[in-house]
Design an enzyme around this catalytic site. Structure first.
Site, PDB file in Angstrom:
ATOM      1  N   ASP B  11       5.798  32.101   3.418  1.00  0.00           N
ATOM      2  CA  ASP B  11       6.167  30.708   3.668  1.00  0.00           C
ATOM      3  C   ASP B  11       4.873  29.899   3.635  1.00  0.00           C
ATOM      4  O   ASP B  11       4.137  29.859   4.617  1.00  0.00           O
ATOM      5  CB  ASP B  11       6.858  30.582   5.027  1.00  0.00           C
ATOM      6  CG  ASP B  11       7.321  29.164   5.303  1.00  0.00           C
ATOM      7  OD1 ASP B  11       7.676  28.457   4.341  1.00  0.00           O
ATOM      8  OD2 ASP B  11       7.324  28.761   6.478  1.00  0.00           O
ATOM      9  N   GLU B  72       9.533  30.894  -1.192  1.00  0.00           N
ATOM     10  CA  GLU B  72      10.591  29.888  -1.254  1.00  0.00           C
ATOM     11  C   GLU B  72      10.229  28.834  -2.298  1.00  0.00           C
ATOM     12  O   GLU B  72       9.074  28.447  -2.420  1.00  0.00           O
ATOM     13  CB  GLU B  72      10.761  29.233   0.123  1.00  0.00           C
ATOM     14  CG  GLU B  72      12.015  28.370   0.235  1.00  0.00           C
ATOM     15  CD  GLU B  72      12.223  27.826   1.648  1.00  0.00           C
ATOM     16  OE1 GLU B  72      13.036  26.914   1.809  1.00  0.00           O
ATOM     17  OE2 GLU B  72      11.571  28.320   2.589  1.00  0.00           O
ATOM     18  N   ASP B 145       7.458  30.084  11.000  1.00  0.00           N
ATOM     19  CA  ASP B 145       6.985  30.354   9.633  1.00  0.00           C
ATOM     20  C   ASP B 145       7.034  31.851   9.318  1.00  0.00           C
ATOM     21  O   ASP B 145       7.252  32.242   8.176  1.00  0.00           O
ATOM     22  CB  ASP B 145       5.559  29.835   9.455  1.00  0.00           C
ATOM     23  CG  ASP B 145       5.462  28.349   9.746  1.00  0.00           C
ATOM     24  OD1 ASP B 145       5.771  27.553   8.850  1.00  0.00           O
ATOM     25  OD2 ASP B 145       5.114  27.992  10.881  1.00  0.00           O
TER      26      ASP B 145
END
Lengths: 165, 165
Positions: B11, B72, B145
């Site tokens: 992340d 992501e 995170d």
């Protein structure tokens, strides 16, 4: 009398990263050292493109041994998608510079225009004409990303000169 | 029967980069390997922060030898300024992965929610609860995170498993 200095300016991106190296000689005159672009094929995956930019910039720094680098501060422009992509390319450039221990200057577009042309609202063509003039080139440097990189290098030399004198 | 696989989910960010390593064993069961965050002080200059992230992620990859990575796809979020900063952190992560020759999977937020919770509009808490459940953890992984990084790793394992069976 100040010593000769070489700096590298960078115009970051993923597809095209412009670079421009400028020397300020002991008479405070500017000279072009080298300029160009690092391009990466659009069919490459992003990590490969970023790694290529990183290695290419490191090679350029290795070759010319600039004492510092300068990058445009572009946080106030473009749409989110573009900003993310430019940010990734900018990240690749910044890591390459940090690996080489180069101090970095950051300048807004209007600071660059102010330093190169003399006023902050100059248009792109005026900046390019002044880059050609200041570096005593036969023609405007191509492509645009290379000219932009030279402009930020010139801005850095002018600005940091003022700061230290 | 498929072999054991370890993947790393990331992340990205500049202040905080989450990472999460998940193993899928030969019975297709998921196990947590490690997770956490790489943080960089806000008073460091950007190039130094990005270089630190790059080195930290390389060390983690070196230690656990994952076979692939997952990030992501965040191109559709946030404001321009945030997008640029996240892009830079993402660039640092991608270069670290590319240096280690790790193939990369990219997933949208709704793909991750779909893979972890079962539907694409799940909220953050549902995702975190499912990460805890799937990895048989005593509590929801902290900070957020790190939990997000585990979620994208799980998504990658589920998705790439489907692709290859």
């Amino acid at each position: 009398m100040s010593k000769t200095r070489v700096v590298i300016g960078i115009d970051p991106g993923t597809a095209t990263t412009g670079y421009g190296l400028v020397r300020m000689n002991s008479h405070s005159e500017l000279e072009e050292v080298d300029y160009g672009v690092v391009t990466t094929p659009s069919d490459w995956e992003e990590p490969r493109r970023l790694l290529f930019i990183y290695h290419a910039l490191r090679e350029i720094v290795e070759k010319y041994q600039p004492e510092s680098c300068a990058v445009e501060n572009i946080f106030f422009q473009r749409n989110v998608r573009t900003a993310m992509r430019v940010g990734q390319g900018r990240g690749a450039a910044l890591i390459a510079m940090a690996t080489s221990n180069l101090p970095m200057g950051e300048y807004t577009p209007s600071q660059i225009k102010q330093a190169v042309v003399g006023y902050g609202n100059a248009d792109k063509n005026q900046v390019q004409q002044m880059v050609k003039l200041l570096l005593d080139l036969d023609q405007i440097p191509q492509p645009d990303d290379a000219a932009d990189a030279l402009a930020v290098a010139i801005c850095h030399l002018h600005t940091s000169q003022k700061m230290t004198t």
